[in-house]
Design an enzyme around this catalytic site. Sequence first.
Site, PDB file in Angstrom:
ATOM      1  N   THR A  19      -2.749   5.978  -4.464  1.00  0.00           N
ATOM      2  CA  THR A  19      -1.601   6.554  -3.995  1.00  0.00           C
ATOM      3  C   THR A  19      -0.439   6.181  -4.714  1.00  0.00           C
ATOM      4  O   THR A  19       0.385   7.148  -5.158  1.00  0.00           O
ATOM      5  CB  THR A  19      -1.529   6.177  -2.555  1.00  0.00           C
ATOM      6  OG1 THR A  19      -1.387   4.868  -2.296  1.00  0.00           O
ATOM      7  CG2 THR A  19      -2.550   6.748  -1.645  1.00  0.00           C
ATOM      8  N   THR A  20       0.070   5.108  -5.021  1.00  0.00           N
ATOM      9  CA  THR A  20       1.063   4.626  -5.737  1.00  0.00           C
ATOM     10  C   THR A  20       1.099   5.433  -7.174  1.00  0.00           C
ATOM     11  O   THR A  20       2.096   5.973  -7.648  1.00  0.00           O
ATOM     12  CB  THR A  20       1.215   3.216  -5.959  1.00  0.00           C
ATOM     13  OG1 THR A  20       1.013   2.596  -4.605  1.00  0.00           O
ATOM     14  CG2 THR A  20       2.423   2.857  -6.617  1.00  0.00           C
TER      15      THR A  20
ATOM     16  N   ASP B 101      -9.253   0.385   1.594  1.00  0.00           N
ATOM     17  CA  ASP B 101      -9.256   0.981   0.352  1.00  0.00           C
ATOM     18  C   ASP B 101     -10.308   0.652  -0.414  1.00  0.00           C
ATOM     19  O   ASP B 101     -11.016   1.580  -1.218  1.00  0.00           O
ATOM     20  CB  ASP B 101      -7.890   0.594  -0.535  1.00  0.00           C
ATOM     21  CG  ASP B 101      -6.601   1.199   0.185  1.00  0.00           C
ATOM     22  OD1 ASP B 101      -6.597   2.193   1.031  1.00  0.00           O
ATOM     23  OD2 ASP B 101      -5.469   0.772  -0.136  1.00  0.00           O
TER      24      ASP B 101
ATOM     25  N   ASP C 124       0.898  -1.203   0.048  1.00  0.00           N
ATOM     26  CA  ASP C 124       0.093   0.222   0.050  1.00  0.00           C
ATOM     27  C   ASP C 124       0.738   1.256   0.014  1.00  0.00           C
ATOM     28  O   ASP C 124       1.490   1.563   0.771  1.00  0.00           O
ATOM     29  CB  ASP C 124      -0.989   0.067   1.086  1.00  0.00           C
ATOM     30  CG  ASP C 124      -1.864   1.176   1.192  1.00  0.00           C
ATOM     31  OD1 ASP C 124      -2.619   1.316   0.457  1.00  0.00           O
ATOM     32  OD2 ASP C 124      -1.856   1.735   2.174  1.00  0.00           O
TER      33      ASP C 124
END
Length: 544
Positions: free
Chosen positions: A89-90, A382, A56
């Site tokens: 996010t990545t 998530d 994550d």
Amino acid sequence: MIILGDDSQRVKDRDAQEYNIRAARAVAEAVRSTLGPKGMDKMLVDSMGDVTITNDGVTILKEMDIDNPTAEMIIEVAETQENEAGDGTTTAVAIAGELLKNAEDLLEQDIHPTAVIKGFHLASEKAREEISNIAESVDPDDEELLKKVAETSMTGKGTELNKDVLAQLVVDAVRQVTVEAHDGSHVVDLENVKLETQTGRSASESELLTGAVIDKDPVHDNMPTEAEDANILLLNEAIEVEEASADTNVSIDSPDQLQQFLDQEEKQLKKKVQQIEDSGADVVFCQKGIDDLAQHYLAKQGILAVRRVKKSDIKFLKNVVGGSIVSDLDSLEASDLGHGSVSRDDEDELFYVEGDDAHGVTILLRGSTDHVVDELERGIQDALDVVSTTVSDGRVVAGGGAIEVELASRLRDYADSVSGREQLAVEAFADALELVPRVLAENAGLDSIDTLVDLRAAHEDGQVRAGLNVFTGDVVDTFDAGVVEPAHSKEQAISSATEAANLVLKIDDIIAAGDLSTKGDDDEGGAPGGMGGMGGMGGMGGAM
């Protein structure tokens, strides 16, 4: 004139830009390998020796020991993405890093940072506009599509074997806490969804419960463990003897005087229990302690009591059973009590609390070990955020790199209409978006160049939803294949990445009171003028 101290440093112009870009790219490259279903995990070991295993992006960046100011700006991109969209996010951080890499090439061609910033801004606005054009609307009652969104979010986060079961739990939970507003929009209140975890059993045994789960035992063996149609007291006061507010010394001359003190304490406890009984409470969930003698009296009255309940659980119970959280027993009234049913699962040692008109649901996650459960919890959180965003926003796009390749193609067409050097920045922005399918292919062990060529060809043929199937390496219609992502998440990722990249590019002077990092001048990747190293990120390359 700038007057600096003896130990201060200053880096200007291109040197400052190179330093900042290198720092930002280091952060982006640290998480790139975690992207997609085939992404690898990171093992993070803190100073206490505690281990976190995750892929994550925001968790990795939060846990890493980073003391570089530019790197921290990129971490803010991940945190913003997490807060606003729940996932991606990545992707956001990776795009920010790639934008800066491409910007560096433009700076080397003597294109001014202002032109690059303006071009990136124009491209970002156009990309978000095109996402709205490409996105497909989703009905909040379309359970199958919402399940696909949940599965896409959870894939690669330790949930593959049981993603059907877990995705169904997520969709059911979100639908139970969704209400329709007056204007016809849908509002999802995730405050009413609680995640509880248990180790020792398979993830497939996870379940969704209407109400709350309290992982506590009754305070006394003789108390009832179940109560139907019960009056429930939520208490934020200790059922214990009140201590004197000042330090006092008491001299006792005889056993009778000692007995008087003990009798007085007992009288205090009896009064508290009597107040609880007079209110009509059948069950007490107490956030603080309960004295042994008070436990005895409560058991004698047939009242179920649980102590040391977490503050978050007490707040959640208020949503489930109603009533008020009582802080003073002297002011307790029957109207303060909530209503519901309490049952006990002796095997799991849990209390299940269901309200008469419950506004809260609990997902009870199970896994074999603590590390498995922790990663499951991150994946489910998530998925909850992503599904709720989809229900609220009502738009989805095809995943697997499909949206990024299509946006890149449209941005290149748009670049022809942009005058000046900004045109080059728009094209650089389009190239940066194609990082996503390239990294997806790399992480799956596929050839990224061949993959990108195939994807571009498919999109030139008008296949807007053509993306990469990382399991077979084929270019497929990813929307039909079930790889579906919220449009809002993509918009937010592009917006956050662009703003962060532009913020970094706008800096042309770094003035530090002392060394910006904790590493020496020879640290690899250091900045000119002794400002080198990546601070706490100095050893990051080897650790990843």
